[in-house]
Design an enzyme around this catalytic site. Structure first.
Site, PDB file in Angstrom:
ATOM      1  N   CYS A 112      18.135  -5.816  38.410  1.00 61.74           N
ATOM      2  CA  CYS A 112      17.717  -4.456  38.776  1.00 61.74           C
ATOM      3  C   CYS A 112      17.817  -4.317  40.297  1.00 61.74           C
ATOM      4  CB  CYS A 112      16.295  -4.195  38.310  1.00 61.74           C
ATOM      5  SG  CYS A 112      15.044  -5.155  39.206  1.00 61.74           S
TER       6      CYS A 112
ATOM      7  N   GLU B  29      14.360 -13.306  38.058  1.00 59.58           N
ATOM      8  CA  GLU B  29      15.097 -13.628  39.281  1.00 59.58           C
ATOM      9  C   GLU B  29      14.158 -13.858  40.461  1.00 59.58           C
ATOM     10  OE1 GLU B  29      17.566 -10.216  37.339  1.00 59.58           O
ATOM     11  OE2 GLU B  29      15.499 -10.931  37.333  1.00 59.58           O
TER      12      GLU B  29
ATOM     13  N   HIS C 164       9.718 -10.541  37.810  1.00 61.65           N
ATOM     14  CA  HIS C 164      11.001 -10.606  37.099  1.00 61.65           C
ATOM     15  C   HIS C 164      11.522 -12.037  37.200  1.00 61.65           C
ATOM     16  CE1 HIS C 164      12.220  -6.083  37.255  1.00 61.65           C
ATOM     17  NE2 HIS C 164      10.917  -6.231  37.042  1.00 61.65           N
TER      18      HIS C 164
ATOM     19  N   CYS D 198      15.534  -6.888  42.182  1.00 61.11           N
ATOM     20  CA  CYS D 198      16.053  -8.249  42.132  1.00 61.11           C
ATOM     21  C   CYS D 198      17.341  -8.386  42.936  1.00 61.11           C
ATOM     22  CB  CYS D 198      16.267  -8.668  40.686  1.00 61.11           C
ATOM     23  SG  CYS D 198      14.705  -8.811  39.775  1.00 61.11           S
TER      24      CYS D 198
END
Length: 153
Positions: free
Chosen positions: A90, A62, A60, A93
């Protein structure tokens, strides 16, 4: 936030989201961009979703930005740093942001299906955790949401 949007759309050194095909043949990663800024406002690292590109479920924006910022600073603790991301983090993260001791999180569009900064859960402000970053939500929300809507069309 405009820098994070730029990363989401074009990537730091990646092809546009609609031009990359991952190992499983799926075309394009969801256009999410993240930037980590140091205490003095210097850009430390960027990340863009790369799950399809790399076949890594943890890739992801992040997480990638955190990894790169930690590598650049030589420390896993990113206290006094700010993460700016185009989409609400999410749970994975958000947990990584807490563990990295990020001081401030700024995000654009809300994510009602998986968001963990106020939508579905609020991991970033959970008083049971040892660290709680300051959170600023909905920054350039319309622009960030438009990029995501266009991708999913």
């Amino acid at each position: 936030m405009r820098r994070a949007l730029e990363i989401a759309v074009t990537g730091p050194d990646l092809p546009p989201a609609d031009a990359s095909a991952g190992p499983d043949g799926v075309v394009g990663d969801v256009p999410v961009g993240a930037v980590v800024y140091g205490p003095d406002g210097t850009e430390l690292a960027v990340g863009r979703n790369e799950r399809e590109l790399t076949g890594d479920p943890t890739a992801h924006a992040e997480v990638l930005a955190l990894r790169r910022a930690a590598a650049r600073t030589g420390r896993w603790r990113l206290d006094d740093c700010t993460l700016v991301v185009t989409l609400e983090p999410c749970t994975m993260c958000a947990g990584a942001l807490v563990l990295a001791r990020i001081s401030t999180v700024v995000f654009g569009a809300w994510e009602p299906k998986t968001g963990a900064a106020g939508s579905l859960w609020d991991v970033l402000r959970d008083r049971r955790l040892n660290h709680r970053p300051e959170v600023y939500a909905g920054v350039l929300e319309t622009e960030n949401a438009a990029v995501l809507r266009a991708f999913f069309r």
